[in-house]
Design a protein around this motif. Structure first.
Motif, PDB file in Angstrom:
ATOM      1  N   TYR B 280       0.830  -1.214   0.000  1.00  0.00           N
ATOM      2  CA  TYR B 280       0.000   0.000   0.000  1.00  0.00           C
ATOM      3  C   TYR B 280       0.859   1.257   0.000  1.00  0.00           C
ATOM      4  O   TYR B 280       0.560   2.233  -0.666  1.00  0.00           O
ATOM      5  CB  TYR B 280      -0.943  -0.008   1.213  1.00  0.00           C
ATOM      6  CG  TYR B 280      -2.049  -1.015   1.048  1.00  0.00           C
ATOM      7  CD1 TYR B 280      -3.264  -0.642   0.464  1.00  0.00           C
ATOM      8  CD2 TYR B 280      -1.873  -2.333   1.414  1.00  0.00           C
ATOM      9  CE1 TYR B 280      -4.270  -1.568   0.283  1.00  0.00           C
ATOM     10  CE2 TYR B 280      -2.868  -3.268   1.233  1.00  0.00           C
ATOM     11  CZ  TYR B 280      -4.069  -2.884   0.669  1.00  0.00           C
ATOM     12  OH  TYR B 280      -5.050  -3.796   0.480  1.00  0.00           O
ATOM     13  N   MET B 281       1.944   1.209   0.792  1.00  0.00           N
ATOM     14  CA  MET B 281       2.873   2.343   0.802  1.00  0.00           C
ATOM     15  C   MET B 281       3.365   2.601  -0.615  1.00  0.00           C
ATOM     16  O   MET B 281       3.458   3.738  -1.059  1.00  0.00           O
ATOM     17  CB  MET B 281       4.080   2.033   1.698  1.00  0.00           C
ATOM     18  CG  MET B 281       3.796   2.126   3.171  1.00  0.00           C
ATOM     19  SD  MET B 281       3.551   3.828   3.705  1.00  0.00           S
ATOM     20  CE  MET B 281       3.299   3.588   5.452  1.00  0.00           C
ATOM     21  N   GLU B 283       1.965   2.065  -3.429  1.00  0.00           N
ATOM     22  CA  GLU B 283       0.979   2.755  -4.262  1.00  0.00           C
ATOM     23  C   GLU B 283       0.864   4.225  -3.875  1.00  0.00           C
ATOM     24  O   GLU B 283       0.710   5.093  -4.723  1.00  0.00           O
ATOM     25  CB  GLU B 283      -0.376   2.052  -4.166  1.00  0.00           C
ATOM     26  CG  GLU B 283      -0.446   0.792  -4.984  1.00  0.00           C
ATOM     27  CD  GLU B 283      -0.113   1.025  -6.458  1.00  0.00           C
ATOM     28  OE1 GLU B 283       1.057   0.819  -6.830  1.00  0.00           O
ATOM     29  OE2 GLU B 283      -0.995   1.424  -7.230  1.00  0.00           O
ATOM     30  N   ASN B 284       0.948   4.499  -2.570  1.00  0.00           N
ATOM     31  CA  ASN B 284       0.932   5.898  -2.140  1.00  0.00           C
ATOM     32  C   ASN B 284       2.111   6.656  -2.724  1.00  0.00           C
ATOM     33  O   ASN B 284       1.964   7.763  -3.247  1.00  0.00           O
ATOM     34  CB  ASN B 284       1.003   5.997  -0.613  1.00  0.00           C
ATOM     35  CG  ASN B 284      -0.239   5.446   0.046  1.00  0.00           C
ATOM     36  OD1 ASN B 284      -1.284   5.360  -0.588  1.00  0.00           O
ATOM     37  ND2 ASN B 284      -0.135   5.064   1.294  1.00  0.00           N
ATOM     38  N   ILE B 323       2.744  13.334  -0.057  1.00  0.00           N
ATOM     39  CA  ILE B 323       1.876  12.243   0.390  1.00  0.00           C
ATOM     40  C   ILE B 323       1.940  12.009   1.892  1.00  0.00           C
ATOM     41  O   ILE B 323       1.512  10.966   2.367  1.00  0.00           O
ATOM     42  CB  ILE B 323       2.204  10.931  -0.349  1.00  0.00           C
ATOM     43  CG1 ILE B 323       3.676  10.587  -0.182  1.00  0.00           C
ATOM     44  CG2 ILE B 323       1.839  11.009  -1.811  1.00  0.00           C
ATOM     45  CD1 ILE B 323       3.965   9.140  -0.505  1.00  0.00           C
ATOM     46  N   THR B 326      -1.366  10.833   3.254  1.00  0.00           N
ATOM     47  CA  THR B 326      -1.720   9.447   2.933  1.00  0.00           C
ATOM     48  C   THR B 326      -0.846   8.461   3.691  1.00  0.00           C
ATOM     49  O   THR B 326      -1.332   7.419   4.128  1.00  0.00           O
ATOM     50  CB  THR B 326      -1.575   9.150   1.432  1.00  0.00           C
ATOM     51  OG1 THR B 326      -0.765  10.140   0.838  1.00  0.00           O
ATOM     52  CG2 THR B 326      -2.904   9.072   0.762  1.00  0.00           C
ATOM     53  N   ILE B 327       0.439   8.790   3.846  1.00  0.00           N
ATOM     54  CA  ILE B 327       1.317   7.880   4.578  1.00  0.00           C
ATOM     55  C   ILE B 327       0.835   7.743   6.014  1.00  0.00           C
ATOM     56  O   ILE B 327       0.739   6.645   6.544  1.00  0.00           O
ATOM     57  CB  ILE B 327       2.776   8.389   4.574  1.00  0.00           C
ATOM     58  CG1 ILE B 327       3.351   8.323   3.178  1.00  0.00           C
ATOM     59  CG2 ILE B 327       3.626   7.553   5.524  1.00  0.00           C
ATOM     60  CD1 ILE B 327       4.767   8.833   3.094  1.00  0.00           C
ATOM     61  N   GLN B 330      -2.252   5.701   6.181  1.00  0.00           N
ATOM     62  CA  GLN B 330      -1.894   4.294   6.057  1.00  0.00           C
ATOM     63  C   GLN B 330      -1.350   3.757   7.371  1.00  0.00           C
ATOM     64  O   GLN B 330      -1.698   2.660   7.796  1.00  0.00           O
ATOM     65  CB  GLN B 330      -0.823   4.172   4.953  1.00  0.00           C
ATOM     66  CG  GLN B 330      -0.470   2.767   4.583  1.00  0.00           C
ATOM     67  CD  GLN B 330      -1.639   2.077   3.945  1.00  0.00           C
ATOM     68  OE1 GLN B 330      -2.228   2.593   2.995  1.00  0.00           O
ATOM     69  NE2 GLN B 330      -2.011   0.939   4.492  1.00  0.00           N
TER      70      GLN B 330
END
Ligand SMILES: Nc1ncnc2c1ncn2[C@@H]1O[C@H](COP(=O)(O)OP(=O)(O)OP(=O)(O)O)[C@@H](O)[C@H]1O
Ligand SMILES: [Mg+2]
Lengths: 259, 400
Positions: B280-281, B283-284, B323, B326-327, B330
């Motif tokens: 997922y990271m 993709e971020n 990001i 977002t990080i 996550q």
């Protein structure tokens, strides 16, 4: 190497006859679109060349082939004796010889002005930090904004940012400077400050290729003007010859539209 | 060269017109400006009052909080032997020390985090159920925080010291908690409670970050082997639920190991969670990379930077800045997802809650238990999102 020459109104330095850029039969396609068609051009050391032409005529593409930002599919480009091929070594060597200034400045927004300018010298030329910073401050002085060294690009006006971009390119101590419409993104009152820096640079003997729509600048500073249309050079000559006595119909048409 | 032109001498600074900002005006303007807004305000208001009233009544009169106080050690560290608790305290002191150092060096967000930390310590010192030895240790934490703060604001090469300090502190913390045979080994099956939750989350978040960055960069690589490996990995992992990955880490992983070699259960779960989060990271990070205009690459090329330098100095710093929200999002979600490890037999904070509420002595006290652990999760998750917002602000994300 270019020395700082401020406050001195020298006339143009005598041009040498030493070739520094040689383009032979340069062809470039974007997909099926033929963007550069058999471009032949030789430029001498210290020459200031202004490239004119209507939108989409391939001016940017041409100037970007000189430092390998756009690969060409046919022809040769030789910079200071190095043949620009697909070999990464040669491209690296040529990038060290050429500096480039973009329409959109392209400064690194997360770094201070000083860091922007010293990044190349420190990491590419392996200069000690102190020396790189000294050079950077001298260059900022030269482009007239010594007091902005510790600000970020976002805190500067467009004209100031473009002058930083010029300083950043000069910090690599290039032989050739490429300008792609350096004043097109600027408000009118800032155009002059950038053009002044470019004029000073031209007087100091730098080899320059400028794509620009500033006719005053072209007339005053250019040694030679090249007119592009449809990916071809359709006419070259001194500013006087080209502006006052154009040969080609398309040149006349272009000039009538722009002047 | 440009000349400084002053057309008009600045006369006098004029203060901006003061905004008379009375609460009453604001309320009238925003809550009671027309009939349906009025109705909504009244409805929402009464609902709010009702809920707060019910909650507060429950919290202060009906709830029996003894279940929390009596089991506090369990919630925090689970079955970890009481005689070895000093080792956890020492590890915590190490962490507190580094927090203080960073706060002293960087101030700002780190300092705020230290305020939160000291508040937590203080609350525990005051709390009636805290044992005396714990109070001494907690006071030591506060003293350590102050001392290290001053060290942090004085030391030379502070930034380097911080990086080295944090990197070294990890093995030290692990050494205290595990022992590695120098101190008697304490097996990971008794690492429980909040400590386990925090360790799992920290490991998964910290390790998944660099792996995610590498995967994202690999995905943009020109070498197709690397590129397709990264794409394959990311898409595979993102298509599998975390629980499945945890089970696989539990059952499948050992099958690939040579016989005789076993890997600790906790370590397997940590690796599973890390590799899960990394996808997922990645993709971020890819999103961040895509937000960088081409001109930045070109400018870097024209000053002669090679691709590695371009990525390291120009592209990644900007991409990561973009990001941060977002990080952190996550990370928060990973932190909460650690509660799934109960399924593979690890006893995290939620696991302890389960066992406490099934203890006949505390029958019927499940509400208190859940409210308490919800509160603990919330405090930590909120601290994370709070620091993210502060970091964003101080880096000026979204202002350029
Ligand atoms: N990356 C690209 N991919 C495909 N086509 C391109 C690309 N860059 C430029 N072109 C096309 O190549 C032609 C020449 O473009 P170029 O940018 O060199 O023109 P220009 O003379 O600089 O024009 P302008 O004055 O508008 O900047 C145009 O038709 C343009 O659409
Ligand atoms: Mg162009």
């Amino acid at each position: 190497m270019v020395q700082t020459q401020r406050n001195i109104e020298v006339g143009p330095l005598p041009k040498t006859n030493e070739t520094i850029i040689k383009c032979e039969g340069v062809n470039k396609w974007f997909g099926d679109m033929h963007v550069l068609k058999d471009v032949n051009l030789t430029i001498n050391k210290g020459e200031v060349l202004v490239i004119l032409g209507p939108s989409g005529s391939g001016k940017s593409t041409f100037i970007r082939t000189i430092n390998g930002l756009e690969p060409i599919q046919k022809g040769h480009i030789e910079i200071d004796g190095v043949n620009l091929s697909h070999d990464l070594k040669d491209i690296e060597a040529i990038r060290k010889e050429t500096g480039m200034v973009f329409q959109q400045f392209n400064l690194f927004p997360h770094m201070t002005i000083l860091k922007n300018i010293t990044l190349g010298p420190i990491w590419v030329k392996k200069k000690p930090k102190a020396e790189a910073e000294k050079l950077a401050r001298e260059l900022l002085e030269r482009v007239g904004i010594p007091e902005q060294a510790d600000k970020y690009p976002g805190q500067l006006s467009g004209g100031q940012q473009q002058r930083v971009a010029i300083a950043r390119a000069l910090a690599m101590q290039p032989e050739i400077m490429l300008f792609d419409e350096p004043t097109s993104a600027l408000d009118p009152e800032m155009i002059k400050e950038v053009l002044d820096v470019m004029k000073e640079l031209a007087r100091s003997g730098m080899t320059m290729l400028c794509v620009t729509h500033e006719m005053g600048f072209a007339r005053e500073v250019a040694d030679r003007i090249v007119l592009f249309d449809g990916g071809e050079i359709i006419e070259t000559g001194t500013p006087e010859k080209l502006f006052d006595n154009p040969k080609h119909e398309r040149t006349k048409l272009f000039l009538s539209q722009i002047l | 060269m440009s000349v400084d032109l002053k057309l008009v001498e600045a006369k006098q600074m004029i203060a901006p017109p003061s905004q008379s900002f009375s609460m009453w005006v604001w309320i009238r303007k925003n809550l009671f400006n027309n009939w349906y807004n009025m109705l909504l305000t009244l409805l929402a208001g009464s609902l709010l009052v009702y809920i707060s009233y019910a909650t507060l009544t429950w919290v202060f009169t009906e709830a029996q909080w003894a279940v929390i106080g009596d089991n506090y050690k369990l919630f925090m560290v689970g079955q970890y032997p009481i005689l070895a608790l000093w080792r956890i305290w020492s590890a915590l002191t190490m962490m507190t020390f580094m927090f203080g150092i960073s706060a002293g060096t960087f101030k700002g967000t780190m300092l705020r985090l230290c305020y939160i930390l000291s508040t937590i310590y203080l609350v525990h010192i005051i709390a009636p159920f805290t044992e005396n030895t714990s109070k001494i240790w907690l006071t030591a934490q506060l003293v350590m925080l102050v001392i290290s703060y001053f060290i942090g604001s004085k030391i030379p090469y502070a930034k380097r010291f911080n990086i080295v300090g944090w990197v070294i502190s990890i093995p030290i913390i692990l050494f205290f908690i595990h022992g590695f045979g120098i101190l008697p080994v304490i097996r990971t099956n008794v690492w429980n409670g909040l400590m386990l939750t925090l360790m799992l989350a920290a490991v998964a978040i910290i390790l998944s970050f660099p792996i995610g960055v590498l995967l994202a960069l690999g995905r943009t690589s020109k070498l197709s082997v690397i590129k397709y490996f990264c794409i394959g990995y990311i898409e595979l992992i993102r298509g599998i639920p975390l629980i499945t990955i945890l089970f696989m880490a539990q059952i499948l992983f050992p099958l690939f190991l040579p016989t005789g070699l076993t890997i600790d259960n906790l370590l397997r779960v940590m690796l599973g969670a890390t590799f899960f989060t990394a996808a997922y990271m990645a993709e971020n990070v890819r999103g961040g990379l895509q937000s960088i205009p081409n001109g930045q690459y070109e400018a870097a090329k024209t000053i002669g930077l090679n691709p590695v330098q371009t990525t390291a100095f120009v592209i990644l710093p900007q991409a990561l800045r973009a990001i941060i929200p977002t990080i952190v999002g996550q990370s928060i979600s990973m932190f909460k997802d650690t509660s799934l490890v109960a399924i593979v037999g690890l006893v995290d904070l939620l696991g302890i809650a389960q066992s406490v509420k099934s203890n006949p002595e505390f029958l019927g006290r499940h509400m208190e238990v859940y409210v308490f652990i919800a509160f603990v999760y919330w405090v930590i998750a909120y601290s994370m999102s709070y620091s993210s917002r502060r970091i964003e602000k101080s880096l000026g994300v979204g202002e350029r």
